[in-house]
Structure formats: structure tokens, C-alpha cells
Design a protein around this motif. Structure first.
Motif, mmCIF file in Angstrom:
data_model
loop_
_atom_site.group_PDB
_atom_site.id
_atom_site.type_symbol
_atom_site.label_atom_id
_atom_site.label_comp_id
_atom_site.label_asym_id
_atom_site.label_seq_id
_atom_site.Cartn_x
_atom_site.Cartn_y
_atom_site.Cartn_z
ATOM 1 N N ASN A 221 0.870 -1.173 0.000
ATOM 2 C CA ASN A 221 0.000 0.000 0.000
ATOM 3 C C ASN A 221 0.911 1.229 0.000
ATOM 4 O O ASN A 221 1.724 1.392 0.919
ATOM 5 C CB ASN A 221 -0.883 0.022 1.249
ATOM 6 N N ALA A 222 0.792 2.059 -1.013
ATOM 7 C CA ALA A 222 1.647 3.235 -1.106
ATOM 8 C C ALA A 222 1.155 4.338 -0.166
ATOM 9 O O ALA A 222 -0.033 4.666 -0.148
ATOM 10 C CB ALA A 222 1.678 3.761 -2.533
ATOM 11 N N VAL A 223 2.048 4.885 0.632
ATOM 12 C CA VAL A 223 1.704 5.993 1.536
ATOM 13 C C VAL A 223 2.782 7.060 1.417
ATOM 14 O O VAL A 223 3.941 6.766 1.139
ATOM 15 C CB VAL A 223 1.577 5.532 3.001
ATOM 16 N N ARG A 224 2.372 8.297 1.600
ATOM 17 C CA ARG A 224 3.337 9.391 1.551
ATOM 18 C C ARG A 224 3.315 10.170 2.858
ATOM 19 O O ARG A 224 2.316 10.194 3.581
ATOM 20 C CB ARG A 224 3.031 10.329 0.386
ATOM 21 N N ILE A 225 4.442 10.779 3.124
ATOM 22 C CA ILE A 225 4.567 11.676 4.273
ATOM 23 C C ILE A 225 4.505 13.094 3.729
ATOM 24 O O ILE A 225 5.385 13.508 2.964
ATOM 25 C CB ILE A 225 5.896 11.440 5.010
ATOM 26 N N PRO A 226 3.457 13.848 4.052
ATOM 27 C CA PRO A 226 3.321 15.204 3.497
ATOM 28 C C PRO A 226 4.513 16.082 3.863
ATOM 29 O O PRO A 226 4.938 16.122 5.025
ATOM 30 C CB PRO A 226 2.029 15.720 4.145
ATOM 31 N N THR A 227 5.070 16.761 2.895
ATOM 32 C CA THR A 227 6.191 17.666 3.128
ATOM 33 C C THR A 227 5.949 18.979 2.402
ATOM 34 O O THR A 227 5.088 19.076 1.526
ATOM 35 C CB THR A 227 7.505 17.044 2.610
ATOM 36 N N MET A 228 6.718 19.984 2.757
ATOM 37 C CA MET A 228 6.638 21.294 2.100
ATOM 38 C C MET A 228 8.028 21.692 1.618
ATOM 39 O O MET A 228 8.977 21.682 2.392
ATOM 40 C CB MET A 228 6.119 22.355 3.082
ATOM 41 N N GLY A 229 8.152 21.971 0.333
ATOM 42 C CA GLY A 229 9.407 22.463 -0.194
ATOM 43 C C GLY A 229 10.402 21.399 -0.611
ATOM 44 O O GLY A 229 11.342 21.686 -1.339
ATOM 45 N N VAL A 230 10.229 20.163 -0.130
ATOM 46 C CA VAL A 230 11.112 19.067 -0.528
ATOM 47 C C VAL A 230 10.238 17.881 -0.937
ATOM 48 O O VAL A 230 9.131 17.702 -0.431
ATOM 49 C CB VAL A 230 12.060 18.641 0.603
ATOM 50 N N GLU A 231 10.759 17.071 -1.860
ATOM 51 C CA GLU A 231 9.956 15.955 -2.367
ATOM 52 C C GLU A 231 10.028 14.743 -1.467
ATOM 53 O O GLU A 231 9.045 14.029 -1.285
ATOM 54 C CB GLU A 231 10.431 15.572 -3.771
ATOM 55 N N SER A 232 11.196 14.491 -0.881
ATOM 56 C CA SER A 232 11.346 13.280 -0.083
ATOM 57 C C SER A 232 12.207 13.564 1.139
ATOM 58 O O SER A 232 12.884 14.587 1.225
ATOM 59 C CB SER A 232 11.975 12.159 -0.912
ATOM 60 N N LEU A 233 12.190 12.599 2.073
ATOM 61 C CA LEU A 233 12.917 12.732 3.319
ATOM 62 C C LEU A 233 14.051 11.718 3.398
ATOM 63 O O LEU A 233 14.050 10.706 2.699
ATOM 64 C CB LEU A 233 11.973 12.509 4.508
ATOM 65 N N ASN A 234 14.993 11.981 4.263
ATOM 66 C CA ASN A 234 16.025 11.017 4.602
ATOM 67 C C ASN A 234 15.366 9.705 5.035
ATOM 68 O O ASN A 234 14.317 9.702 5.677
ATOM 69 C CB ASN A 234 16.863 11.611 5.737
ATOM 70 N N ALA A 235 15.972 8.559 4.668
ATOM 71 C CA ALA A 235 15.369 7.249 4.949
ATOM 72 C C ALA A 235 15.091 7.052 6.434
ATOM 73 O O ALA A 235 14.012 6.565 6.823
ATOM 74 C CB ALA A 235 16.281 6.139 4.429
ATOM 75 N N ALA A 236 16.036 7.408 7.276
ATOM 76 C CA ALA A 236 15.846 7.220 8.714
ATOM 77 C C ALA A 236 14.742 8.131 9.250
ATOM 78 O O ALA A 236 13.968 7.742 10.134
ATOM 79 C CB ALA A 236 17.154 7.486 9.456
ATOM 80 N N THR A 237 14.630 9.336 8.705
ATOM 81 C CA THR A 237 13.579 10.263 9.135
ATOM 82 C C THR A 237 12.211 9.739 8.737
ATOM 83 O O THR A 237 11.254 9.778 9.532
ATOM 84 C CB THR A 237 13.801 11.655 8.511
ATOM 85 N N ALA A 238 12.093 9.227 7.511
ATOM 86 C CA ALA A 238 10.823 8.668 7.054
ATOM 87 C C ALA A 238 10.402 7.484 7.924
ATOM 88 O O ALA A 238 9.238 7.354 8.319
ATOM 89 C CB ALA A 238 10.935 8.232 5.600
ATOM 90 N N ALA A 239 11.351 6.620 8.252
ATOM 91 C CA ALA A 239 11.046 5.473 9.107
ATOM 92 C C ALA A 239 10.568 5.934 10.478
ATOM 93 O O ALA A 239 9.606 5.386 11.039
ATOM 94 C CB ALA A 239 12.275 4.581 9.248
ATOM 95 N N ALA A 240 11.223 6.954 11.016
ATOM 96 C CA ALA A 240 10.848 7.451 12.342
ATOM 97 C C ALA A 240 9.424 7.994 12.352
ATOM 98 O O ALA A 240 8.658 7.743 13.290
ATOM 99 C CB ALA A 240 11.835 8.535 12.778
ATOM 100 N N ILE A 241 9.036 8.728 11.304
ATOM 101 C CA ILE A 241 7.689 9.301 11.252
ATOM 102 C C ILE A 241 6.637 8.199 11.173
ATOM 103 O O ILE A 241 5.620 8.220 11.884
ATOM 104 C CB ILE A 241 7.567 10.268 10.069
ATOM 105 N N LEU A 242 6.857 7.205 10.328
ATOM 106 C CA LEU A 242 5.894 6.114 10.193
ATOM 107 C C LEU A 242 5.774 5.312 11.490
ATOM 108 O O LEU A 242 4.670 4.989 11.943
ATOM 109 C CB LEU A 242 6.313 5.201 9.044
ATOM 110 N N LEU A 243 6.908 4.990 12.092
ATOM 111 C CA LEU A 243 6.883 4.202 13.322
ATOM 112 C C LEU A 243 6.263 4.988 14.473
ATOM 113 O O LEU A 243 5.523 4.429 15.292
ATOM 114 C CB LEU A 243 8.303 3.753 13.683
ATOM 115 N N TYR A 244 6.559 6.281 14.526
ATOM 116 C CA TYR A 244 5.945 7.110 15.571
ATOM 117 C C TYR A 244 4.434 7.140 15.422
ATOM 118 O O TYR A 244 3.697 7.010 16.401
ATOM 119 C CB TYR A 244 6.497 8.526 15.529
ATOM 120 N N GLU A 245 3.954 7.319 14.183
ATOM 121 C CA GLU A 245 2.511 7.386 13.965
ATOM 122 C C GLU A 245 1.844 6.067 14.340
ATOM 123 O O GLU A 245 0.764 6.059 14.954
ATOM 124 C CB GLU A 245 2.212 7.756 12.515
ATOM 125 N N ALA A 246 2.470 4.954 13.990
ATOM 126 C CA ALA A 246 1.912 3.657 14.366
ATOM 127 C C ALA A 246 1.880 3.505 15.880
ATOM 128 O O ALA A 246 0.891 3.025 16.458
ATOM 129 C CB ALA A 246 2.727 2.533 13.731
#
Length: 256
Positions: A221-246
Motif C-alpha cells: 500500500n503506497a503511503v506518503r509523508i506530506p512535506t513542504m518544499g522538498v519531495e522526499s525525506l532522509n530514509a531514517a527520518t521517514a522510518a521514524a515518522i511512520l513508526l511514531y505514527e503507528a
């Protein structure tokens, strides 16, 4: 307490090669540098095969663990850091299985081609911090025993279940267990804030360069982390946001 003075000593050559290649030693030990990682290995109930220490460095090893002293110049040859604290531990980590990573209600992390050892280590640390059940390094990712990854994990490597596996084996396990998989993709139509992670969840974080491989993306299931001004995040940062939300949803018992 024993001492070694020759760079040709088989143990020294084994440790030096493991550090250079970013792997386990020939005897299957993880090279963990510094007193903090020695303490974390003890906290994780890992078997410590030996402690190598530069001359003049005080060491408090577990009972029965051999301590081997080295001249400062020889110790620098096995150190992976510029400002070494003079201690290297040889640690046997536990051999984990898919059952450990995928318990009844798993919250697991898959590293798909993540190459930066610092990112990988931080992801293990973050996974433990937010209560993940484990992590899987798909073949093609950095070796989890790379010295920089070990340091960046700050000891989580000694406690969090993890393993390295082929894509086919991982997907087969996921299908057998009927687990929902969420791949972090910057152009996904659904935001992370629209997802329900209170049940089983497996997150996939792609490599820093190419992202999640197409075959994994198709099974996720494709999911995105909303950002402003940048298209993507550092891999570790993206993992942290997803795990925190869960973790937040599971703790609060509600979705956003």
C-alpha cells in the motif's frame, strides 16, 4: 589478561578484516567499539567472546570474559573511529527468525536497499524506541554489522529482532501471514495521516537513491509523508515518522 603485540596475530587480522568489510568476524562476532556498546551488549544478554583494549585502558568485562591488551599503535589498526575510546568487544548476537519479527500483531520495518550504515543503525534504534517487533534487511542493503551501523544503533542491534533475507522469502512470509505492507513513496495518493496502523503493519523504506523497488511497491500500500518544499525525506527520518505514527495510534487507540 592476555596481550597481543603482533599485527599478524590471527585474531587481530580477523577483526581488522571484519571492520574493513563491515561484516562479522570469521568466528561470527560483531565488532562493537567503545565502553557504551560493551554495556549495551551486556544489557542485551549477548555472549561477549572477548574484549580488546589498548594498553592503559581500564576495562570492566563480564565475569569469565577474556581481556586482551594491545599496544596503542596496534589498537588503532582495528579501530573504526578517529577518536577511539580504546575498547573493542567481540559480541555474538542472537540468531533471529521470521517468527520473532512477525508476532501476532507485528510492527515491522523492511530496509529495501538502504546503503548508508548510519541511516540503517538509526532506523534500528528508532524501531526499538517506538516498539517495533523487528526489522528486515533485504539483500542489497548495507550489512547490519557494519561498524558505523552498529554505533548508530547505539545498542538496539543487541536487542531488536532483525535478519537479512531475500525479497522472495520475505514476500512469501508476508503473504502466508496475510500482513498489510505500507511502502513510503513520495508521490503516493494516500497520506500517512489517512492510514490505520492499529493492527499489524509492515513498513518498507527504500534506498536513498532509487527508493522502493517496483516489485515491492506493487505488493504494498503506497503511503506518503506530506512535506513542504522538498519531495522526499532522509530514509531514517521517514522510518521514524511512520513508526511514531503507528505507536501513537496503538497507544491512543485511535487513528488521526
Amino acid at each position: 589478561m592476555a596481550s597481543v603485540t603482533s599485527a599478524r596475530n590471527p585474531l587481530i587480522q580477523d577483526v581488522r578484516q571484519a571492520v574493513r568489510k563491515g561484516t562479522l568476524t570469521e568466528s561470527g562476532c560483531c565488532v562493537a567499539e567503545g565502553p557504551h556498546l560493551l554495556a549495551e551488549a551486556r544489557r542485551g544478554n549477548c555472549t561477549i567472546e572477548a574484549v580488546l583494549a589498548a594498553e592503559g585502558i581500564a576495562v570492566d568485562p563480564p565475569p569469565g570474559v577474556r581481556v586482551i591488551t594491545l599496544p596503542e599503535t596496534l589498537f588503532r589498526g582495528i579501530s573504526a573511529t578517529e577518536n577511539s575510546q580504546g575498547i573493542v568487544s567481540l559480541v555474538k548476537t542472537r540468531a533471529w527468525r521470521f517468527d520473532d519479527i512477525f508476532p501476532e500483531t507485528p510492527l515491522a520495518l523492511i530496509l529495501d536497499g538502504v546503503q548508508d550504515p548510519g541511516n540503517a543503525g538509526v532506523m534500528l534504534r528508532t524501531a526499538e524506541a517506538f516498539g517495533a517487533s523487528g526489522a528486515i534487511f533485504l539483500k542489497g542493503s548495507v550489512n547490519p554489522f557494519n561498524p558505523k551501523a552498529v554505533r548508530a544503533s547505539a545498542g538496539s542491534l543487541f536487542r531488536l529482532p532483525f535478519l537479512t533475507a531475500e525479497e522472495a522469502a520475505v514476500l512469501a512470509e508476508i503473504r502466508t501471514r496475510n500482513l498489510p505492507v505500507y511502502a513510503a513513496l513520495p508521490r503516493a495518493s494516500r497520506s500517512v495521516s489517512e492510514c490505520d496502523f492499529r493492527g499489524p503493519a509492515v513498513f518498507v523504506i527504500g534506498s536513498e537513491g532509487r527508493g522502493v523497488r517496483p516489485s515491492i511497491a506493487l505488493a504494498s500500500n503506497a503511503v506518503r509523508i506530506p512535506t513542504m518544499g522538498v519531495e522526499s525525506l532522509n530514509a531514517a527520518t521517514a522510518a521514524a515518522i511512520l513508526l511514531y505514527e503507528a505507536r501513537r495510534q496503538r497507544t491512543d487507540g485511535r487513528t488521526p
